[in-house]
Design a protein around this motif. Structure first.
Motif, PDB file in Angstrom:
ATOM      1  N   SER A 102       0.822  -1.204   0.000  1.00 27.50           N
ATOM      2  CA  SER A 102       0.000   0.000   0.000  1.00 27.50           C
ATOM      3  C   SER A 102       0.864   1.265   0.000  1.00 27.50           C
ATOM      4  O   SER A 102       0.377   2.352  -0.278  1.00 27.50           O
ATOM      5  N   ARG A 103       2.156   1.106   0.282  1.00 24.97           N
ATOM      6  CA  ARG A 103       3.077   2.247   0.337  1.00 24.97           C
ATOM      7  C   ARG A 103       3.795   2.512  -0.984  1.00 24.97           C
ATOM      8  O   ARG A 103       4.558   3.470  -1.084  1.00 24.97           O
ATOM      9  N   ILE A 104       3.607   1.653  -2.003  1.00 23.39           N
ATOM     10  CA  ILE A 104       4.385   1.822  -3.231  1.00 23.39           C
ATOM     11  C   ILE A 104       3.504   2.140  -4.433  1.00 23.39           C
ATOM     12  O   ILE A 104       2.295   1.925  -4.418  1.00 23.39           O
TER      13      ILE A 104
ATOM     14  N   THR B  92       8.658   4.466  -5.782  1.00 22.17           N
ATOM     15  CA  THR B  92       8.043   4.241  -7.092  1.00 22.17           C
ATOM     16  C   THR B  92       8.911   3.318  -7.926  1.00 22.17           C
ATOM     17  O   THR B  92      10.099   3.589  -8.115  1.00 22.17           O
ATOM     18  N   ILE B  93       8.316   2.234  -8.403  1.00 23.05           N
ATOM     19  CA  ILE B  93       8.994   1.290  -9.282  1.00 23.05           C
ATOM     20  C   ILE B  93       8.697   1.723 -10.712  1.00 23.05           C
ATOM     21  O   ILE B  93       7.542   1.904 -11.085  1.00 23.05           O
ATOM     22  N   LEU B  94       9.749   1.905 -11.509  1.00 24.37           N
ATOM     23  CA  LEU B  94       9.606   2.322 -12.901  1.00 24.37           C
ATOM     24  C   LEU B  94       9.909   1.142 -13.812  1.00 24.37           C
ATOM     25  O   LEU B  94      10.966   0.531 -13.701  1.00 24.37           O
TER      26      LEU B  94
ATOM     27  N   HIS C  59      14.741   1.409   1.420  1.00 29.02           N
ATOM     28  CA  HIS C  59      15.074   2.832   1.236  1.00 29.02           C
ATOM     29  C   HIS C  59      13.867   3.625   0.762  1.00 29.02           C
ATOM     30  O   HIS C  59      13.993   4.518  -0.048  1.00 29.02           O
ATOM     31  N   GLY C  60      12.697   3.266   1.276  1.00 29.75           N
ATOM     32  CA  GLY C  60      11.458   3.844   0.783  1.00 29.75           C
ATOM     33  C   GLY C  60      10.992   5.088   1.497  1.00 29.75           C
ATOM     34  O   GLY C  60       9.807   5.280   1.734  1.00 29.75           O
ATOM     35  N   SER C  61      11.917   5.960   1.836  1.00 28.09           N
ATOM     36  CA  SER C  61      11.529   7.246   2.408  1.00 28.09           C
ATOM     37  C   SER C  61      12.552   8.294   1.999  1.00 28.09           C
ATOM     38  O   SER C  61      13.669   7.981   1.588  1.00 28.09           O
TER      39      SER C  61
END
Length: 185
Positions: A34-36, A79-81, A109-111
């Motif tokens: 839910s965070r990505i 964000t995954i590109l 490293h999601g922040s």
């Protein structure tokens, strides 16, 4: 469930692959989906438009990913590109490996704190020796990238993804004929 943004018209097979792999891997590595956000762009041009809209011209050019699947932190979300057109000719495990690396980065490293960092004093001191600030910044970027890459790879190894990572790394480390030619010139 994670937010997904489609740019252009990537294939439904690829979209299903990404959705499935993100869902399965996230459970294994403990990533709260839910965070990505996952952005699947048909081409690099489609991705460039997205980055330009979200980040502005200078940042969007600087953040063009080197591989078909990458990660950034944008608009308060990891964000995954995904550049679909660059995955169609790759083996499934290579694509999966790239996606796993991006997901591991999103978890670890999601922040913003991992992307906005101060310049350590030891690197600042290089300026007194005449080293330009852009060179010092590049050194910091490379060291930070290597450290984060190690952490992401280590997490995936601990979670049992060794064979997938091995296939991906062999793919990228294979010397291409044009590279051999360039070395001779």
């Amino acid at each position: 469930m994670f937010e997904i943004i489609l740019l252009g018209r990537p294939s439904s097979i690829l979209i299903d692959f990404v959705k499935r792999e993100v869902s399965e891997a996230s459970k294994i590595i403990g990533l709260d989906t839910s965070r990505i956000r996952v952005v699947i762009a048909e081409t690099r041009d489609h991705l460039q438009e997205f980055l330009l809209e979200r980040l502005g011209e200078e940042a969007s050019e600087a953040l063009q990913p080197a591989s078909a699947i990458s990660h950034i932190y944008v608009s308060d979300k990891p964000t995954i590109l995904v550049v679909a057109s660059e995955l169609y000719d790759k083996e499934q495990d290579v694509a999966k490996g790239e996606l796993l690396i991006a997901l591991a980065h999103a978890k670890l490293h999601g922040s913003e704190e991992y992307y906005v960092i101060g310049m350590p004093e030891i690197l600042q001191s290089l300026a007194s020796y005449g080293v330009r600030y852009d060179i010092v910044s590049a050194i910091l970027y490379l060291v930070a990238s290597a450290s984060k890459g190690y952490e992401a790879t280590n997490l995936l190894v601990e979670k049992g993804y060794v064979s997938v990572l091995e296939k991906m790394f062999k793919y990228y480390l294979e010397v291409k004929p044009e590279e051999k030619l360039a070395w001779m010139i």
